[in-house]
Design a protein around this motif. Structure first.
Motif, short mmCIF file in Angstrom:
data_model
loop_
_atom_site.label_atom_id
_atom_site.label_comp_id
_atom_site.label_asym_id
_atom_site.label_seq_id
_atom_site.Cartn_x
_atom_site.Cartn_y
_atom_site.Cartn_z
N PHE A 161 30.43 48.78 39.48
CA PHE A 161 30.39 50.24 39.43
C PHE A 161 30.00 50.57 37.99
CE2 PHE A 161 33.80 49.50 42.62
CZ PHE A 161 33.24 50.18 43.70
N ARG A 187 31.39 48.47 35.03
CA ARG A 187 32.63 47.79 35.44
C ARG A 187 32.33 46.87 36.63
NH1 ARG A 187 36.38 51.96 36.83
NH2 ARG A 187 36.98 51.99 34.66
N ALA A 227 33.91 45.17 39.58
CA ALA A 227 35.16 45.21 40.35
C ALA A 227 35.38 43.91 41.11
CB ALA A 227 35.13 46.38 41.33
N PRO A 252 47.04 41.64 41.41
CA PRO A 252 47.67 42.86 40.92
C PRO A 252 46.81 44.09 41.21
CG PRO A 252 46.78 41.57 39.10
CD PRO A 252 46.59 40.75 40.33
N ASN A 253 47.36 45.27 40.95
CA ASN A 253 46.60 46.50 41.15
C ASN A 253 45.29 46.46 40.37
OD1 ASN A 253 48.59 47.56 42.73
ND2 ASN A 253 49.56 48.69 41.07
N GLY A 254 44.24 46.93 40.99
CA GLY A 254 42.96 47.00 40.29
C GLY A 254 42.21 45.68 40.26
N ALA A 255 42.72 44.66 40.96
CA ALA A 255 42.09 43.33 40.93
C ALA A 255 40.77 43.30 41.68
CB ALA A 255 43.04 42.30 41.52
N GLY A 256 40.54 44.26 42.56
CA GLY A 256 39.29 44.29 43.32
C GLY A 256 39.47 44.03 44.80
N LYS A 257 40.69 44.09 45.28
CA LYS A 257 40.98 43.71 46.68
C LYS A 257 40.34 44.70 47.67
CE LYS A 257 45.47 43.89 45.99
NZ LYS A 257 45.51 44.35 44.59
N THR A 258 40.56 45.99 47.43
CA THR A 258 40.03 46.98 48.36
C THR A 258 38.50 46.97 48.34
OG1 THR A 258 41.99 48.31 48.04
CG2 THR A 258 40.11 49.43 49.01
N THR A 259 37.94 46.83 47.16
CA THR A 259 36.48 46.80 47.05
C THR A 259 35.92 45.62 47.85
OG1 THR A 259 36.70 47.75 44.84
CG2 THR A 259 34.58 46.75 45.38
N GLU A 272 46.79 45.84 52.12
CA GLU A 272 48.16 46.17 51.69
C GLU A 272 48.99 46.70 52.87
OE1 GLU A 272 49.39 45.95 48.44
OE2 GLU A 272 47.59 45.78 47.23
P1 ATP Z 1 45.00 48.43 44.20
O1 ATP Z 1 46.00 47.40 44.63
O2 ATP Z 1 45.47 49.23 43.01
O3 ATP Z 1 44.43 49.26 45.30
P2 ATP Z 1 42.62 46.77 44.23
O4 ATP Z 1 42.85 45.34 43.91
O5 ATP Z 1 42.44 47.16 45.64
O6 ATP Z 1 43.78 47.61 43.56
P3 ATP Z 1 40.12 48.08 43.78
O7 ATP Z 1 40.54 49.38 44.36
O8 ATP Z 1 39.17 47.26 44.54
O9 ATP Z 1 41.36 47.21 43.37
O10 ATP Z 1 39.48 48.39 42.34
C1 ATP Z 1 38.93 47.38 41.49
C2 ATP Z 1 38.33 48.04 40.25
O11 ATP Z 1 37.16 48.76 40.64
C3 ATP Z 1 39.25 49.03 39.56
O12 ATP Z 1 39.05 48.91 38.17
C4 ATP Z 1 38.77 50.36 40.10
O13 ATP Z 1 39.03 51.39 39.15
C5 ATP Z 1 37.28 50.13 40.26
N1 ATP Z 1 36.69 50.98 41.32
C6 ATP Z 1 37.00 50.92 42.64
N2 ATP Z 1 36.26 51.81 43.34
C7 ATP Z 1 35.47 52.45 42.43
C8 ATP Z 1 34.46 53.47 42.52
N3 ATP Z 1 34.13 54.01 43.70
N4 ATP Z 1 33.86 53.85 41.38
C9 ATP Z 1 34.18 53.30 40.19
N5 ATP Z 1 35.10 52.33 40.03
C10 ATP Z 1 35.74 51.91 41.13
#
Ligand code: ATP
Length: 319
Positions: free
Chosen positions: A19, A22, A24, A43-50, A163
């Motif tokens: 992104f 960054r 992800a 952990p949070n923000g690791a990139g799992k949802t992406t 999650e």
């Molecule tokens: P969580 O457990 O907090 O949901 P996660 O492991 O699912 O975290 P992601 O939501 O995949 O993490 O986010 C990974 C990184 O990508 C984070 O730094 C987030 O801020 C960034 N990110 C996710 N979606 C976007 C987007 N649409 N635009 C910009 N940055 C994004």
């Protein structure tokens, strides 16, 4: 037989999502075997949802390849996702309709086989008794389970759950865990679960990948992840621990020896087989060894080791 049915449930290589500046998801090579519960732990923000959004074709990868049930995504997204059920955010339902009515709406779009699956799906998630109540009266745990029932209408080979136990109380987590295990063990489905809860992954999953800042740090069967790379430790019960330390300090089989609350703790320089040589050294010096036990590393310890190492060496991680 469809040749894709022998391939892993999910396979990615070099999968990357940026992104802006960054990253992800950063060059992820993942292999999720069929018929297992697989944890995607970070952990949070690791990139799992992406990562999950890419697997479902909801967002494009910046680089890399992925196969879902043996089919490339996004090229064959339709075929790949036919037998995939997913919950990416909190499952949404019509609150003024019952659980069963909500499922009927989805099944009507999918076809008669799906309608026939409504009752077994409700039974599988333990909602048969409450299926005719309005969803607005459901607890969060019941809504999560109804979400899984909705996935089951497609008779999925693969379930992808982001999650899934977030916000559930311990009883709800326990029920959820039993349900997942039954779907894997009795029905042979593959369940991919993202989580930041180590304990949960350790209890539900057969295998896992640990992800931090977009990179997979390690992956494999839970027991192997917990063991770590090459760190083998022993707790030794001995009649004269101080003399034992003197004997072991500097021995070629031993990297480190110190006293702990549990007794003498020894980090081996080699594999687990080195334990026999350590024992022989103590016994031949006339010491009485009463206990010699390998230390079991929990996944939690391993996870903390990995993430703290990453914190300490950010340049190495990003290189
Ligand atoms: P969580 O457990 O907090 O949901 P996660 O492991 O699912 O975290 P992601 O939501 O995949 O993490 O986010 C990974 C990184 O990508 C984070 O730094 C987030 O801020 C960034 N990110 C996710 N979606 C976007 C987007 N649409 N635009 C910009 N940055 C994004």
């Amino acid at each position: 037989m469809d040749p894709s049915s022998s391939q892993p449930a999910i396979e990615t290589s070099g999968l990357t999502k940026r992104f802006g500046d960054r990253t992800a998801v950063d060059g992820v090579d993942l292999c999720v075997p069929r018929g297992s519960a697989f944890g995607f732990l970070g952990p949070n923000g690791a990139g799992k949802t992406t990562m999950i959004r890419m697997l479902l074709g909801l967002t494009h990868a910046s680089a890399g390849q992925m196969l879902v049930l043996g089919h490339p995504v996004p090229a064959e997204r339709g075929t790949a996702l036919q037998r995939v059920g997913a919950i990416v955010e909190d499952p949404r339902f019509h609150p003024y309709l019952s659980g069963r009515e909500n499922l009927r709406i989805v099944a009507a779009i999918r076809g008669p086989e799906s309608t026939a699956r409504i009752a077994p799906a409700l039974a599988r998630v333990g909602l048969s008794d409450r299926a005719d109540e309005k969803v607005k009266r459901y607890s969060l745990g019941m809504r999560q389970r109804l979400g899984v029932a909705r996935c089951l209408l497609a008779d999925p080979l693969l379930l992808i759950l982001d999650e899934p136990t977030n916000g559930l109380d311990p009883g709800g987590i326990q029920e959820f865990r039993e349900m997942i295990r039954a779907m894997v063990e009795q029905e042979g489905r593959t369940v991919f679960i993202s989580s930041h809860l180590l304990d949960e992954v350790e209890k539900i999953c057969d295998a896992a990948a640990i992800v931090d800042r977009g990179k997979v740090v390690t992956q494999g069967p839970i027991a192997e992840l917990a063991e770590g790379e090459a760190r083998h430790e022993l707790i030794i019960g001995v009649d004269d621990p101080r003399r034992a330390i003197t004997l072991l300090d500097g021995a070629e089989q031993v990297r480190e020896a110190h006293l702990s609350d549990e007794g003498l703790r020894v980090v081996l320089a080699g594999g687990p087989e080195t334990a026999a040589a350590v024992n022989a050294r103590l016994v031949s010096a006339g010491l009485a060894v009463t206990r010699l036990e390998p230390v079991r590393h929990s996944l939690e310890q391993r996870f903390l080791e990995i993430t703290s190492r990453l914190d300490a060496a950010p340049d190495e991680v990003r290189a």
